[in-house]
Motif scaffolding. Sequence first.
Motif, PDB file in Angstrom:
ATOM      1  N   ALA A 121      16.514  -9.877  21.284  1.00  0.00           N
ATOM      2  CA  ALA A 121      15.334 -10.697  20.960  1.00  0.00           C
ATOM      3  C   ALA A 121      14.180  -9.828  20.463  1.00  0.00           C
ATOM      4  O   ALA A 121      13.370 -10.248  19.650  1.00  0.00           O
ATOM      5  CB  ALA A 121      14.900 -11.515  22.177  1.00  0.00           C
ATOM      6  N   LEU A 173      14.664 -17.481  24.789  1.00  0.00           N
ATOM      7  CA  LEU A 173      15.845 -17.081  25.560  1.00  0.00           C
ATOM      8  C   LEU A 173      16.482 -18.296  26.232  1.00  0.00           C
ATOM      9  O   LEU A 173      17.701 -18.389  26.348  1.00  0.00           O
ATOM     10  CB  LEU A 173      15.454 -16.032  26.606  1.00  0.00           C
ATOM     11  N   ARG A 182      20.654  -9.488  25.738  1.00  0.00           N
ATOM     12  CA  ARG A 182      20.032 -10.590  24.992  1.00  0.00           C
ATOM     13  C   ARG A 182      18.548 -10.328  24.775  1.00  0.00           C
ATOM     14  O   ARG A 182      18.021 -10.590  23.702  1.00  0.00           O
ATOM     15  CB  ARG A 182      20.213 -11.923  25.740  1.00  0.00           C
ATOM     16  N   LEU A 194       8.900 -15.994  24.212  1.00  0.00           N
ATOM     17  CA  LEU A 194      10.171 -15.299  24.416  1.00  0.00           C
ATOM     18  C   LEU A 194      10.990 -16.038  25.467  1.00  0.00           C
ATOM     19  O   LEU A 194      12.204 -16.207  25.326  1.00  0.00           O
ATOM     20  CB  LEU A 194       9.913 -13.849  24.848  1.00  0.00           C
ATOM     21  N   TRP A 229       9.952 -15.814  17.994  1.00  0.00           N
ATOM     22  CA  TRP A 229       9.060 -15.914  19.159  1.00  0.00           C
ATOM     23  C   TRP A 229       7.799 -15.059  19.081  1.00  0.00           C
ATOM     24  O   TRP A 229       6.778 -15.409  19.655  1.00  0.00           O
ATOM     25  CB  TRP A 229       9.827 -15.592  20.453  1.00  0.00           C
ATOM     26  N   GLN A 281      15.622 -12.744  15.183  1.00  0.00           N
ATOM     27  CA  GLN A 281      15.243 -13.258  16.503  1.00  0.00           C
ATOM     28  C   GLN A 281      13.757 -13.026  16.784  1.00  0.00           C
ATOM     29  O   GLN A 281      13.076 -13.894  17.318  1.00  0.00           O
ATOM     30  CB  GLN A 281      16.107 -12.608  17.597  1.00  0.00           C
TER      31      GLN A 281
END
Lengths: 159, 111
Positions: free
Chosen positions: A34, B104, A30, B100, A44, A40
């Motif tokens: 990211a 997540l 995962r 992040l 962020w 993805q």
Amino acid sequence: MTATMPRSTITTPTDREIRVERVFNASRDRVWRAYTDPAQVAQWWGRGNKLVIEKLELVRGGHWRYVEHSPDGEDGFEGRYREVTPPERIVRSFEWDGMPGHVIIETTTFEALGSDRTKVVSVLLFHTPEEQNGFLHSGMEGGMNESFAALDRLLGAKA
Amino acid sequence: MVQYSSGLDTAFAAVADPTRRGILERLGRREQSVTELAAAFDMTLTGMKKHVKLLEDVGLVRTEKVGRVRTCRIGPRRLAREAAWIAKYQEMLEARFDRLEDFLEHTKGDR
């Protein structure tokens, strides 16, 4: 501004490096996605600002370019991939539009801690003879060692 | 010519504070007034003036008052721009990891 305890560990292993590590509660796959799936990354990497992924060619020699759009303006970041080893390691050059020509090598490693925790370590290697010169000849007291000892304290203060 | 009585240690102590690193980072992009900086850091004018003065004392920031507006820019020390640059990377690394982590967390269970 409230100061929160940093959950990352920041150190300066050498005079030219900044190393940051943090453990995330997610599997290595995962975390890898990211970092590598543009859809993805866009969610962020921009730190809450709109992020446009202009390029993300995830192969050795491939280009990447991200542009962050904040109220203060645009910030572009770009470079090329030097190493892509899924799901363990990414090495790429990193250049900010604000300091053109000042290239940093960013190495990110992903270490699985069991099935649902991952330690991410990011090391920024600064190739900065100009900066070193700047430090040396800036008319400030002391030589390079003193400068870097002080720099080390600055960086260490954050950890 | 302005003399900086304080040594390197003081300069680095000045940027050991996250708010002051943030100030340098912003000024690395463009000049700003003390009022703008105070607003950006959600701080009183008095509080921001203290930070700016500290940075100014060690030469990392330069200010100029025109009328009622005090404008701040990156200072004359050659270290200033590098300090702003490194501060930027540190802040970015931290902020990215925070994001992040959130990402997540809220995509947990997505597969």
